[in-house]
Scaffold this active site. Sequence first.
Site, PDB file in Angstrom:
ATOM      1  N   ASP A 111      61.922 -31.083  69.623  1.00 10.75           N
ATOM      2  CA  ASP A 111      61.561 -29.799  70.223  1.00 10.75           C
ATOM      3  C   ASP A 111      61.774 -29.969  71.724  1.00 10.75           C
ATOM      4  O   ASP A 111      60.921 -30.514  72.422  1.00 10.75           O
ATOM      5  CB  ASP A 111      60.101 -29.466  69.909  1.00 10.75           C
ATOM      6  CG  ASP A 111      59.695 -28.107  70.472  1.00 10.75           C
ATOM      7  OD1 ASP A 111      60.582 -27.256  70.670  1.00 10.75           O
ATOM      8  OD2 ASP A 111      58.496 -27.906  70.726  1.00 10.75           O
TER       9      ASP A 111
ATOM     10  N   GLU B 262      65.882 -27.834  68.191  1.00  9.35           N
ATOM     11  CA  GLU B 262      65.579 -26.405  68.212  1.00  9.35           C
ATOM     12  C   GLU B 262      66.570 -25.676  69.107  1.00  9.35           C
ATOM     13  O   GLU B 262      66.862 -26.098  70.223  1.00  9.35           O
ATOM     14  CB  GLU B 262      64.148 -26.159  68.709  1.00  9.35           C
ATOM     15  CG  GLU B 262      63.770 -24.695  68.612  1.00  9.35           C
ATOM     16  CD  GLU B 262      62.270 -24.465  68.721  1.00  9.35           C
ATOM     17  OE1 GLU B 262      61.519 -25.052  67.922  1.00  9.35           O
ATOM     18  OE2 GLU B 262      61.855 -23.701  69.608  1.00  9.35           O
TER      19      GLU B 262
ATOM     20  N   ASP C 214      54.000 -29.560  70.347  1.00  7.20           N
ATOM     21  CA  ASP C 214      55.426 -29.893  70.492  1.00  7.20           C
ATOM     22  C   ASP C 214      55.845 -30.936  69.462  1.00  7.20           C
ATOM     23  O   ASP C 214      56.953 -30.885  68.932  1.00  7.20           O
ATOM     24  CB  ASP C 214      55.703 -30.431  71.907  1.00  7.20           C
ATOM     25  CG  ASP C 214      55.041 -29.573  72.962  1.00  7.20           C
ATOM     26  OD1 ASP C 214      55.726 -28.758  73.573  1.00  7.20           O
ATOM     27  OD2 ASP C 214      53.816 -29.714  73.156  1.00  7.20           O
TER      28      ASP C 214
END
Lengths: 189, 189
Positions: free
Chosen positions: B4, B65, B138
């Site tokens: 992430d 992501e 996260d």
Amino acid sequence: MGVDPGLTRCGLGVIDASTGRRVKLVEFGLVATPQDDPLDQRLLAVAEAVGEWLDRLEPQVLAVERVFAQRNAFTVAGTMQASGVAIVEAARRGLEVAVHTPTEVKAAVTGSGQAAKEQVGAMVARLLGLESAPRPPDAADALALAICHAWRPTSLGSATGRAATEAQQAWAAAAKAAKRRSRQGWAAA
Amino acid sequence: MGVDPGLTRCGLGVIDASTGRRVKLVEFGLVATPQDDPLDQRLLAVAEAVGEWLDRLEPQVLAVERVFAQRNAFTVAGTMQASGVAIVEAARRGLEVAVHTPTEVKAAVTGSGQAAKEQVGAMVARLLGLESAPRPPDAADALALAICHAWRPTSLGSATGRAATEAQQAWAAAAKAAKRRSRQGWAAA
């Protein structure tokens, strides 16, 4: 060494600015990756090219163009990713990394932060003693970035002690404006 | 391995999905870099951490992501740069790289592309058999990305031959929507 980051076209340019205001061309070039290639392979190509230039030409500083989030939303993601990749190649080698806005760069080489792309190319050619503007424009922009960094007011001020030229004054104004924008949240970090 | 991406907080998560639908936790963690540090040092810290995880845990795939240009304009540049840096670490090691949108990830683990962050964390905990949601969020998002990739319809379809679950149907719909957006110019490349 200047880098005009991009995935489809990433401009590279190295100058020798060791003798005060005079700048000399060392090399310029382009990393081009096909739009159909996978993202990871395109970014890797940028990383490897930048790394190869850094190892071979041993510049002291990497100057990268600051990418703003709102411009060219279509390609901005790839451009930002490429800039991050180039920055890490320099950081890994312990080099100084500088970031300059397009306005700063234009002001540094043409005296106007609003100069057209062709004007930047023409001035880069004149400043480096070339017969014509380096092609493609991405490479000219990379050289302009390198010149901009070599001529940044702090560097020149201490190196020559001369009063600021008009171009330097325009540069300083553009840098100030960029700083203002950056405090408003447009920083690359 | 899921990433992430971010500069202030970059979530990392590795799962073992070798046995079909079942997923097991291998490790999760965070790369945090101080906001006052120079950009190049922050990006280098992300690159080195991702590289160290790849070398030590030897995942087969890196799932990252996808960052959209219009969201969070304040931090989007650093996030995109960090994602580019992570992708290159994987590409350099010859790993497959996959990119998934936040909507795809949420749909994959919760059945809804609009799920709240807490719901994602809770589902990640349940799916991996943990007592509570991995912290910080996260890291939970990085694990969710890894799960999302392990469960992508093509992978599962061929692996198990079972009919799509509700979550998978939601996933497929989100993936389709993302593809549409991507054709309209919002791709990370």
